[in-house]
Design a protein around this motif. Structure first.
Motif: not given
Length: 110
Positions: A87-91
């Motif tokens: 999630f953090v890598a996507s955002v």
């Protein structure tokens, strides 16, 4: 262990002939089949052990990365380390979204 036995049984039933060095085909002996069965079984057991070891290392590395990242660490109270890391890598930068609902839309959740 079950997967290696089934695979070796299929391999042994198909290998009625083994190629010789000169290129001709000779009938496979019972001893050759036994050696082939033992060799393939050992390789499959080794592969299974390596897969288990890699899975453990992947989990350990994901925990180390998420523990070092403050956003990931905050998300881990709700989800696991891999989900928080993804999630953090996507955002990437949350400031580029006006509201939290925008992030959900970006991810295709709404």
């Amino acid at each position: 262990m079950g997967r290696s036995v089934a695979c070796c049984a299929r391999l042994a039933s198909r290998s009625r002939h083994a190629p010789a060095a000169s290129g001709s085909v000779l009938p496979a002996t019972g001893m050759m089949r036994s050696m082939l069965y033992i060799s393939v079984a050992a390789l499959l057991e080794t592969l299974a052990r390596v897969e288990v070891e890699l899975a453990g290392l992947d989990k350990k590395k994901a925990r180390q990365i998420t523990a070092a990242s403050k956003p990931c660490w905050h998300l881990m109270s709700a989800v696991g380390p891999l989900t928080s890391l993804a999630f953090v890598a996507s955002v990437e930068d949350p400031r580029r979204y006006k509201t939290s609902r925008s992030i959900g839309s970006y991810m295709g959740l709404t």
